[in-house]
Design a protein around this motif. Structure first.
Motif, mmCIF file in Angstrom:
data_model
loop_
_atom_site.group_PDB
_atom_site.id
_atom_site.type_symbol
_atom_site.label_atom_id
_atom_site.label_comp_id
_atom_site.label_asym_id
_atom_site.label_seq_id
_atom_site.Cartn_x
_atom_site.Cartn_y
_atom_site.Cartn_z
ATOM 1 N N PRO A 1 0.839 -1.210 0.000
ATOM 2 C CA PRO A 1 0.000 0.000 0.000
ATOM 3 C C PRO A 1 0.874 1.259 0.000
ATOM 4 O O PRO A 1 1.796 1.387 0.798
ATOM 5 C CB PRO A 1 -0.793 -0.115 1.305
ATOM 6 N N VAL A 2 0.570 2.140 -0.917
ATOM 7 C CA VAL A 2 1.235 3.437 -0.967
ATOM 8 C C VAL A 2 0.162 4.505 -1.058
ATOM 9 O O VAL A 2 -0.985 4.226 -1.418
ATOM 10 C CB VAL A 2 2.189 3.542 -2.183
ATOM 11 N N MET A 3 0.533 5.738 -0.712
ATOM 12 C CA MET A 3 -0.420 6.833 -0.889
ATOM 13 C C MET A 3 -0.627 7.059 -2.381
ATOM 14 O O MET A 3 0.329 7.303 -3.116
ATOM 15 C CB MET A 3 0.080 8.094 -0.187
ATOM 16 N N TRP A 4 -1.868 6.969 -2.782
ATOM 17 C CA TRP A 4 -2.203 6.999 -4.197
ATOM 18 C C TRP A 4 -3.230 8.103 -4.460
ATOM 19 O O TRP A 4 -4.209 8.235 -3.729
ATOM 20 C CB TRP A 4 -2.766 5.647 -4.620
ATOM 21 N N SER A 5 -2.985 8.872 -5.504
ATOM 22 C CA SER A 5 -3.938 9.903 -5.910
ATOM 23 C C SER A 5 -4.787 9.369 -7.056
ATOM 24 O O SER A 5 -4.293 9.259 -8.186
ATOM 25 C CB SER A 5 -3.208 11.177 -6.342
ATOM 26 N N PRO A 6 -6.051 9.030 -6.808
ATOM 27 C CA PRO A 6 -6.909 8.587 -7.908
ATOM 28 C C PRO A 6 -7.121 9.669 -8.962
ATOM 29 O O PRO A 6 -7.311 9.364 -10.140
ATOM 30 C CB PRO A 6 -8.233 8.242 -7.209
ATOM 31 N N VAL A 7 -7.094 10.929 -8.550
ATOM 32 C CA VAL A 7 -7.290 12.027 -9.501
ATOM 33 C C VAL A 7 -6.102 12.141 -10.448
ATOM 34 O O VAL A 7 -6.252 12.302 -11.655
ATOM 35 C CB VAL A 7 -7.525 13.349 -8.748
ATOM 36 N N GLU A 8 -4.897 12.027 -9.881
ATOM 37 C CA GLU A 8 -3.689 12.153 -10.705
ATOM 38 C C GLU A 8 -3.175 10.812 -11.198
ATOM 39 O O GLU A 8 -2.247 10.750 -12.006
ATOM 40 C CB GLU A 8 -2.603 12.867 -9.889
ATOM 41 N N GLU A 9 -3.764 9.720 -10.649
ATOM 42 C CA GLU A 9 -3.437 8.354 -11.051
ATOM 43 C C GLU A 9 -1.958 8.053 -10.893
ATOM 44 O O GLU A 9 -1.283 7.587 -11.811
ATOM 45 C CB GLU A 9 -3.901 8.077 -12.483
ATOM 46 N N THR A 10 -1.437 8.346 -9.712
ATOM 47 C CA THR A 10 -0.040 8.045 -9.437
ATOM 48 C C THR A 10 0.179 7.909 -7.938
ATOM 49 O O THR A 10 -0.613 8.406 -7.135
ATOM 50 C CB THR A 10 0.880 9.145 -9.995
ATOM 51 N N ALA A 11 1.265 7.216 -7.601
ATOM 52 C CA ALA A 11 1.685 7.166 -6.207
ATOM 53 C C ALA A 11 2.241 8.523 -5.804
ATOM 54 O O ALA A 11 2.743 9.279 -6.638
ATOM 55 C CB ALA A 11 2.749 6.089 -6.032
ATOM 56 N N LEU A 12 2.143 8.843 -4.528
ATOM 57 C CA LEU A 12 2.660 10.112 -4.009
ATOM 58 C C LEU A 12 3.615 9.845 -2.859
ATOM 59 O O LEU A 12 3.453 8.873 -2.107
ATOM 60 C CB LEU A 12 1.517 11.003 -3.505
ATOM 61 N N ALA A 13 4.600 10.704 -2.754
ATOM 62 C CA ALA A 13 5.493 10.673 -1.599
ATOM 63 C C ALA A 13 4.864 11.457 -0.458
ATOM 64 O O ALA A 13 3.973 12.288 -0.673
ATOM 65 C CB ALA A 13 6.847 11.264 -1.963
#
Length: 1001
Positions: A200-212
């Motif tokens: 599990p990573v922090m994921w932005s569904p709007v930007e469709e990418t993992a986030l730091a």
């Protein structure tokens, strides 16, 4: 008496002597006019090449490098940028003027989501689909966008007076930079710390990418909250070591207690959308649990009479109240210990639901976990290891990840299409409505739980929740395949002087660094102690790709999964140096890079891009290490950014550097706080309380903004607004007036006067200059600009303007060519040399103006000077102690005279000749000193006799008292002193001193 003398009563007929006074003469204006004049100085500095001339002058000096943390090239500057760059500029300029070769290479972060998101916004506005645009075309638009804003921000930074190598900044999108970023990544590839994992990573569904973590900010969010029932199932136990395939649950000998049959374990969650991904429930071994039964229910209640629930005893009453049950509607049957819980397994609340395709029919695991508490919820935690790190780590350590990981949520935050009941439902809406991003997934799950009888209660909660700092949309935790740098695995590079793993090295190096403020060390140390592996990959297009290849059909755990080949790596870096990272996306790239060293059919090319923090974390390599104007050893003397960069640039730079070089990239780390409005509120465009740097420079000038920075304690939060800026401008005017007096009174060609030939007052000024010289240098070296400015400002406006200048104006204006006046003028020269240079790092424009008043010429600039050396023998502690006593005594006299002025007994202090009663110690200090001059009176009588009761006293000066007396004599028409001898000299209406100054009649 000579025949041509004039009697005192003829003084009214004396001539006007104003033109005979040595009044200050200067063209330095009282009104600064900074907004209009500052751009002219910028043009002048560019024309004469100040920065390049400093590099020539500093050749052979010890280098000092402040490495610029790169801002994103995606918009106009805000006040935080101005604060940040001004602090950096003061650091660089002050160290240059203290004898170092202080280099500053400004830089920009040009890759990643901030810019990509802007291009996508432009596409959406035009109705274009980003996925239909060829990747190289898309990347070219991102590059053009970044280049435009680099140019805009460069001008805005320069307008603030920030010096540096603006002609050749560093950009993370330069071809060499992209080459080095890829090269640094491949060091992780080759040293064995790079791996692909699914967690599990922090994921932005709007930007469709993992986030730091550094790309996330926390805002209040209202979420649905639910209490869900998991039915106790037939006794089973999960034995990871014994499992075969999917046959994980094994029948156990445990006998289920009768009262636990058909009972429910109740969980609580604020993320209903994770219920379809539930794989387990966990409890706490040391929590007191009870079995409770419902005895009565009101209307509109999902609980049923006779249902039994397992709950933490501390939380049971709260749970029942949420279910709309009151005392008398339920009872506790008995306690349930951890040993009894160990034998249970549970059924998912959707188990057996019609048309579920058996999706949730398998029993759920039920075990103890250390992270469970009874502070909120129910005392039981629902586990969806695909969406929670604690649950993931629990089952990872048990070796059971393959049984509990799900892939129900897609990149856009929608459930997979074939998920029963919920396929296609979205956790977040595609677009926010009035700031609300809530999708339809939560409602769908809750409605289904109601339908199947799995819901006990529902509500809403407002809590702090992670959001993407770009789209401002909430993020989710989502299990996806990502690339990681292992921070607890030995780094296979042989650079183990600070530890074998990235974490060990980072923790060791933190204690080798200087921290301003000191709390920065503890903050970063704590983060490093607890951080997980570094997520390196992002699912985007604008950036440096993960330049690696994976073997088709191999598992990530296979030894040959990643291709590790030096020849392949060399071809990649060579291409990136010439063509940039675009080379990775060109047709035939895989075949080109693999060459004859690997079969292109056997390998797949990775197209994820690197976390933008890896880009900026690598800047030490292509700036400090590779540039001729970088650092000799590749290490910066200073990294300086906002306190949020403990989890951002400071953090990623340290991780990257210790992973590739074994040591930290910096010797000192300085942090500043955030800027708030005058009321201490966070700035917001919607509130309208922002302060734009451009607005300040247009109204006041950049020097006022720089003065505000230097006056602030930048290590904490700063406040700015109209009233604060007005106060800053007032302080500036006071300082400017001090400098104007010096310029008017000290002229070119002033002869030097030896210290021992000076009056004590001038020697005291030299002592203060020597003290200040040490204080200024120590302050600048410690990055304490507030302390430097306070010391110099107080000296200039209090000790000089309100004391020394006040006392010496009479001698400067009225004396002839006396030793006293010559000494005063030489001291003014020394003050000019030091004040202009000491303040030049802060007030860059004003000190240039002051300097050019005395040092005109095309190539002249205060910024080409060093702080002048100050002789150590100027220090005289005994003299300073003596003059401390004299100044205290003077305060009593001036206080007594002020009372007489208020009562209009006198109009000016020169009309007075007070009697001053002092102790013998003070009287001894007055020996050899004209105390009347010091008090700006025409005369004074000092006595050690006891003071009368009516004498004026100050509570803090116990051994001095003053009795007012009017001066005896006539007012000199030239110096305005009231003296008995006025009118008895050759020049009408003058005193002896003025008569001598005027010379022969």
């Amino acid at each position: 008496m000579c025949s041509d003398t004039v009697r005192p009563d003829d003084a009214a007929d004396a001539p006007d002597y104003r033109d005979t006074l040595n009044l200050p003469q200067t063209e330095f204006p009282m009104r600064a006019g900074l907004p209009k004049r500052e751009p002219g100085w910028l043009e002048r500095w560019a024309r004469i090449g100040v920065y390049d001339r400093l590099r020539e002058k500093a050749e052979g000096r010890r280098p000092f490098t402040l490495h610029d943390g790169p801002p994103y090239a995606n918009g106009h500057l805000h006040i935080g940028h101005a604060l940040n760059k001004t602090i950096k500029d003061v650091i660089v300029r002050s160290h240059q003027m203290m004898g170092r070769d202080a280099r500053y290479i400004p830089g920009w972060d040009c890759h990643g989501l901030p810019i990509e998101w802007k291009i996508e916004e432009q596409y959406r506005a035009k109705g274009r689909d980003k996925d239909e645009v060829p990747v190289l075309e898309f990347r070219a638009e991102c590059r053009d966008f970044a280049r435009h804003w680099v140019d805009v921000q460069r001008e805005e930074f320069q307008r603030l007076g920030v010096t540096g190598n603006w002609a050749d900044p560093y950009l993370t999108m330069d071809f060499h930079a992209e080459r080095v970023i890829a090269e640094e990544f491949m060091k992780f590839l080759m040293n064995g710390t790079l791996y692909q994992g699914s967690k599990p990573v922090m994921w932005s569904p709007v930007e469709e990418t993992a986030l730091a973590e550094a790309e996330v900010e926390y805002h209040d969010k209202e979420s649905p909250t639910i209490w869900v029932k998991f039915k106790v199932a037939e006794p089973t136990i999960f034995i990871p070591e014994a499992r075969q395939g999917d046959a994980m649950p094994l029948v156990n000998d445990f006998e289920l207690a009768d009262d636990l049959e058909d009972a429910y374990v109740v969980i609580w969650t604020t993320t209903p959308w994770t219920i379809p991904s539930n794989k387990a429930v966990v409890y706490g071994k040391h929590i007191s649990y009870g079995l409770y039964e419902v005895t009565d229910t009101p209307e509109q209640c999902w609980a049923k009479v006779g249902e039994r629930y397992l709950l933490a005893d501390k939380l049971a009453e709260d749970v029942f109240s949420k279910a709309r049950l009151i005392h008398g509607d339920w009872k506790r049957l008995r306690g349930v210990g951890a040993a009894e819980l160990e034998g249970l397994s549970l059924l998912h609340p959707l188990a057996g639901a019609e048309n579920s395709n058996c999706e949730w029919d398998a029993p759920r695991d039920f075990r103890a976990a250390d992270f469970v508490t009874d502070t909120e919820g129910t005392g039981f935690v629902h586990c969806a290891p695909s969406h929670g790190m604690e649950e993931y780590e629990l089952y990872r350590d048990l070796g059971m990840l393959s049984e509990v990981i799900t892939y129900n949520v897609m990149d856009d935050g929608a459930y997979r299409e074939d998920l029963p009941f919920f396929g296609g439902k979205r956790i977040l809406a595609a677009k926010a409505k009035k700031g609300d991003w809530e999708g339809d997934a939560n409602k769908a799950v809750i409605d289904k739980l109601v339908e199947t009888g799995g819901l006990l209660a529902r509500g809403r909660i407002k809590h702090s929740y992670p959001h993407s700092w770009r789209s401002k949309a909430p993020v989710i935790f989502r299990n996806t395949p990502q690339w990681f740098a292992a921070i607890d695995q030995a780094v296979g590079d042989g650079q183990d002087q600070n530890g074998k793993t990235i974490r060990e090295r980072a923790l060791t190096c933190i204690d080798q660094v200087g921290w301003t403020p000191k709390s920065g060390r503890n903050r970063l140390h704590s983060m490093m102690e607890n951080r997980p592996d570094w997520v390196l990959s992002r699912q985007r297009a604008w950036g440096v790709p993960l330049t690696c290849f994976v073997k088709r059909g191999a598992k990530p755990t296979d030894p040959d999964f990643l291709l590790r080949n030096k020849a392949v790596n060399a071809r990649i870096t060579e291409a990136f140096e010439a063509e940039g990272a675009d080379a990775w996306y060109k047709e035939g790239a895989k075949e080109r890079f693999l060459g004859t060293d690997a079969d292109p059919e056997a390998y797949e090319q990775v197209f994820d891009i690197l976390d933008v923090w890896f880009d900026s974390g690598s800047t030490h390599a292509f700036v400090l290490r590779d540039r001729a104007d970088g650092s000799e050893d590749g290490i910066a003397d200073v990294y300086m950014e906002g306190t949020d960069q403990h989890r951002g640039w400071f953090h990623s730079s340290l991780l990257q550097s210790v992973g590739t070089t074994g040591r930290a990239p910096y010797r000192n780390v300085i942090t500043h706080g955030f800027t708030l409005d005058e009321k201490g509120m966070k700035m917001s465009k919607s509130i309208g309380n922002t302060v734009a740097p451009d607005d300040v420079t247009k109204q006041y000038g950049a020097d006022i903004l720089r003065l505000w920075v230097a006056q602030s304690d930048y290590t904490g939060e700063q406040r700015i607004g109209p009233e604060i800026l007005k106060g800053t401008a007032d302080s500036y005017r006071r300082l400017r007036n001090t400098l104007r007096f010096i310029l008017g009174s000290a002229v070119d060609g002033t002869p030097e006067v030896a210290r021992e030939e000076m009056p004590e007052l001038e020697q005291w000024v030299l002592h203060r200059l020597a003290e200040l010289d040490a204080e200024v240098r120590e302050g600048y070296a410690a990055f304490d600009f507030q302390g430097v400015l306070r010391a110099v400002f107080d000296f200039a406006t209090v000790e000089l303007s309100a004391f020394y200048f006040d006392v010496r104006k009479d001698a400067l204006y009225c004396d002839g060519d006396t030793p006293r006046r010559r000494a005063a003028r030489w001291v003014l020269e020394l003050l000019y040399q030091r004040l202009t240079t000491w303040l030049a790092p802060i007030l860059v424009f004003t000190m240039e103006e002051v300097w050019l008043e005395r040092n005109p010429g095309e190539g002249s600039s205060v910024h080409l000077q060093d702080f002048p050396d100050t002789p150590a023998d100027w220090r005289n502690e005994a003299l300073a102690e003596k003059w401390g006593k004299l100044r205290r005594a003077r305060r009593v006299v001036t206080g007594a005279l002020e009372l007489q002025r208020r009562e209009k007994v006198i109009g000016a202090s020169l009309e007075a000749a007070p009697v001053v009663h002092v102790s013998k110690e003070i009287a001894a200090a007055m020996t050899g000193v004209d105390f009347a001059d010091l008090c700006i009176t025409s005369d004074v009588r000092v006595t050690t006799d006891p003071a009368p009761a009516e004498a004026f006293r100050l509570p803090e000066v116990a051994d001095v008292a003053a009795v007012f007396e009017k001066a005896d004599g006539t007012k000199c028409q030239r110096c305005w002193k009231v003296l008995p001898d006025v009118g008895t000299h050759s020049h009408p209406g003058t005193c002896a001193r003025c008569d001598a100054a005027l010379g022969a009649a």
